[in-house]
Enzyme design. Structure first.
Site, short mmCIF file in Angstrom:
data_model
loop_
_atom_site.label_atom_id
_atom_site.label_comp_id
_atom_site.label_asym_id
_atom_site.label_seq_id
_atom_site.Cartn_x
_atom_site.Cartn_y
_atom_site.Cartn_z
N GLU A 16 0.85 -1.19 0.00
CA GLU A 16 0.00 0.00 0.00
C GLU A 16 0.89 1.24 0.00
OE1 GLU A 16 -3.68 0.68 2.54
OE2 GLU A 16 -2.31 2.19 3.40
N ASP A 108 -13.55 7.18 6.69
CA ASP A 108 -13.81 7.87 7.95
C ASP A 108 -14.66 9.12 7.71
OD1 ASP A 108 -12.22 6.03 9.34
OD2 ASP A 108 -10.40 7.18 8.90
#
Length: 285
Positions: A16, A108
């Site tokens: 990532e 989020d």
């Protein structure tokens, strides 16, 4: 396609990366990507800013990976702060740039998002985003999962049922949030299989190489700290270089144990540090 790589009879290896926070640092990310690609990962995922704040950067990085370096790119996409038309515009941009694979996430809640906006959002869950993607595009989707359950979820049972919804919506594989105790992963995998989760699950591993980064890592992931790692902090926390080595060694031992127990894939949260990633890859190959 990434989903086909799980048929090769070995655990996949993926990384990532994230777009730099400062635009002035953006040019350096391409050197980081080249260095990571030299480690021969099966694919590289690219994170997406909260509310889409870095969506153009995500596309640019993913396009470079896919089209210039020739490595499979998995573009993250969050939906919590976006309307359907915004998501569709991003998806069209992905397809035009030959990005064919997306990690679909709720994301989020943005700090400036009101309760009214949050309660009336177009996508309540990541499974809703996956459904929308599959209805409007030909993109392949991955989903996220949580060995210790999502922090907002009432119970582990409910968390697995939500995971099943992602599979039913069309997810091709899952990537876990980071965890530091493999027993949580094995328990999670068993529970998922009993509930009919049949698609591959990549284990997300993040090396914690400094005592100061531990609090941030845990607060972002919701994962717990096992005693074995607490002991490392107590022993090496005030010795930066020794702590770095100990943190990397801990991640290596996690990965070797996971591979020995038949994990589908290892997803390394590199924090854009190719040197660290290289040390780990050399040790687990």
């Amino acid at each position: 396609m990434i989903k086909d790589l799980f048929k090769n009879g070995r655990p996949t290896l993926s990384f990532e990366v994230y777009p730099p926070k400062k635009d002035d640092d953006f040019d350096s990310v391409f050197d980081i990507l080249r260095a990571l690609n030299n480690l021969h990962p099966d694919f590289i995922s690219v994170t997406y800013g909260a509310g889409g704040s870095k969506s153009k950067r995500t596309l640019e990085i993913a396009s470079f990976l896919q089209n210039d370096l020739g490595v499979e790119a998995l573009a993250h996409l969050t939906c919590v702060g976006n309307k359907k038309e915004d998501i569709l515009s991003v998806l069209e941009g992905f397809e035009k740039s030959n990005i064919t694979q997306v990690l679909a996430l709720r994301g989020d809640r943005p700090r400036d998002m009101t309760d009214e906006q949050f309660d009336s959002r177009d996508f309540a869950h990541a499974s809703d985003l996956i459904t929308y993607i599959k209805e409007h595009t030909s993109l392949s989707c991955a989903g996220a999962c949580y060995p210790e359950k999502h922090f907002e979820c009432f119970s582990k049972e409910t968390d697995i049922l939500n995971l099943k919804k992602k599979q039913e919506a069309g997810a091709d594989f899952f990537i876990t949030q980071l965890f530091m105790d493999n027993d949580y992963f094995y328990d999670f995998k068993d529970r998922a299989e009993r509930k009919g989760i049949t698609i591959p699950i990549c284990a997300g591993i993040m090396p914690v190489t400094s005592a100061s980064s531990l609090g941030t890592t845990i607060s972002l992931s919701g994962s717990s700290i096992p005693k074995a790692f607490s002991d490392l902090i107590a022993t090496y926390g005030d010795k930066p270089e020794e702590m770095r080595k100990a943190g990397i060694d801990y991640a290596i031992r996690q990965i070797l144990d996971l591979k020995a127990n038949g994990v589908d894939g290892i997803h390394l949260y590199t924090m854009n540090r190719p040197k660290m990633a290289g040390e780990i890859v050399a040790a687990i190959s």
